[in-house]
Write a protein that holds these residues in place. Structure first.
Motif, short mmCIF file in Angstrom:
data_model
loop_
_atom_site.label_atom_id
_atom_site.label_comp_id
_atom_site.label_asym_id
_atom_site.label_seq_id
_atom_site.Cartn_x
_atom_site.Cartn_y
_atom_site.Cartn_z
N PRO A 47 0.90 -1.35 0.10
CA PRO A 47 -0.06 0.00 -0.12
C PRO A 47 0.90 1.22 -0.09
N THR A 48 2.04 1.11 0.46
CA THR A 48 2.99 2.39 0.41
C THR A 48 3.39 2.58 -1.14
N VAL A 49 3.27 1.91 -2.18
CA VAL A 49 3.71 1.90 -3.41
C VAL A 49 2.58 1.97 -4.37
N CYS A 50 1.49 1.30 -4.03
CA CYS A 50 0.64 1.07 -5.07
C CYS A 50 -0.75 0.98 -4.24
N ASN A 51 -1.96 1.67 -5.09
CA ASN A 51 -3.28 1.24 -4.76
C ASN A 51 -4.07 0.53 -5.63
N LEU A 52 -4.02 -0.89 -5.33
CA LEU A 52 -4.80 -2.00 -6.30
C LEU A 52 -6.31 -1.41 -7.01
N ASP A 53 -6.76 -0.51 -6.23
CA ASP A 53 -8.09 0.18 -6.85
C ASP A 53 -8.06 1.28 -8.03
N LYS A 54 -6.53 1.54 -8.24
CA LYS A 54 -6.40 2.73 -8.85
C LYS A 54 -5.59 2.11 -10.06
N GLU A 55 -6.05 2.07 -11.26
CA GLU A 55 -5.47 1.26 -12.58
C GLU A 55 -4.13 2.09 -12.93
N VAL A 56 -3.96 3.42 -13.01
CA VAL A 56 -2.68 4.07 -13.11
C VAL A 56 -1.41 3.52 -12.27
N GLU A 57 -1.90 3.45 -11.05
CA GLU A 57 -0.87 3.12 -10.08
C GLU A 57 -0.45 1.69 -10.26
N VAL A 58 -1.28 0.73 -10.46
CA VAL A 58 -0.92 -0.64 -10.77
C VAL A 58 -0.25 -0.56 -12.13
N MET A 59 -0.56 0.22 -13.14
CA MET A 59 0.15 0.04 -14.45
C MET A 59 1.67 0.39 -14.17
N GLU A 60 1.65 1.63 -13.39
CA GLU A 60 3.17 2.25 -12.99
C GLU A 60 3.93 1.32 -12.24
N ALA A 61 3.27 0.42 -11.35
CA ALA A 61 3.84 -0.50 -10.64
C ALA A 61 4.42 -1.55 -11.48
N PRO A 181 7.12 -2.55 -20.98
CA PRO A 181 5.93 -3.16 -21.43
C PRO A 181 4.79 -2.50 -21.84
N THR A 182 4.11 -3.00 -22.73
CA THR A 182 2.79 -2.31 -23.19
C THR A 182 1.67 -3.03 -22.28
N ILE A 183 0.86 -2.19 -21.51
CA ILE A 183 -0.02 -2.55 -20.65
C ILE A 183 -1.39 -1.99 -20.95
N THR A 184 -2.43 -2.86 -21.16
CA THR A 184 -3.66 -2.24 -21.54
C THR A 184 -4.80 -2.72 -20.86
N PRO A 185 -5.06 -2.30 -19.59
CA PRO A 185 -6.04 -2.57 -18.60
C PRO A 185 -7.44 -2.72 -19.29
N PHE A 186 -8.35 -3.49 -18.82
CA PHE A 186 -9.84 -3.57 -19.17
C PHE A 186 -10.42 -4.33 -18.09
N THR A 187 -11.87 -3.96 -17.98
CA THR A 187 -12.68 -4.67 -17.24
C THR A 187 -13.39 -5.74 -17.69
#
Length: 195
Positions: A47-61, A181-187
């Protein structure tokens, strides 16, 4: 691999190349396969690095983990060759998939029961003007679909001799070949199963 109290799942294919012995523990593919899932889990669930509920943060991580792992292998000087990678990090709580792509290994996701293709990764090769422009800016030449008559993919783990730029011997972000990497999140669509 299921991680994080069953919230996260990881699937990956690591297509090693440029070596006669592809199962050797010093091959980049072997090390990435054994290291990347745990590193991703440890980073995105911190949680100090990434909030799993925020896609932008997950992609950056994810990007940070991939680039750090590539640099770590380069600096250790004990790993050889290279590998393409296509992987999925799946957050079952939020029903979000994060396709992670480096190179020309391909992920194709198919929905059922609607029976349609949901997503296909795009290969990182020299036919892409973006990839070719980056390589030329780094001082490489592209001919016959290969960089300097060698590698035919433009993004990989490893392949350290190809990750040069005009100002650096190793540049994993802007080198002729890069590890970004290319990261393309989707629901994931409701009432669908994805294969």
């Amino acid at each position: 691999v299921r991680m994080g109290e069953e919230r996260l799942r990881f699937f990956g294919v690591f297509d090693g190349h440029d070596s006669k012995d592809r199962v050797n523990s010093s091959h980049v593919a072997h090390h990435v396969c054994n290291t990347l899932p745990r590193r991703l889990f440890d980073t995105v669930t911190n949680p100090t690095v990434c909030n799993l509920d925020k896609e932008v943060e997950v992609m950056e991580a994810i990007k940070t983990v991939v680039l750090h792992l590539d640099r770590e292998m380069y600096e250790s000087e004990q790993f050889h060759a290279g590998t393409c990678c296509t992987a999925l990090l799946i957050d079952d709580k939020r029903h979000v998939m994060y396709p992670i792509n480096l190179g020309d290994s391909r992920t194709i996701l198919f929905c059922y029961p609607s029976q349609h293709i949901l997503f296909v990764t795009k290969d990182h090769d020299w036919e892409s003007e973006i990839e070719s422009a980056r390589a030329r800016a780094a001082g490489a030449s592209i001919r016959y679909g290969r960089m300097n008559y060698g590698l035919n993919v433009s993004r990989t783990f490893g392949d350290f001799a190809c990750k040069f730029s005009l100002s650096q011997k190793y540049d994993a972000e802007n080198g002729a070949v890069c590890a970004l990497p290319t990261i393309t999140p989707f629901t994931i669509p409701q009432d669908e199963q994805v294969y």
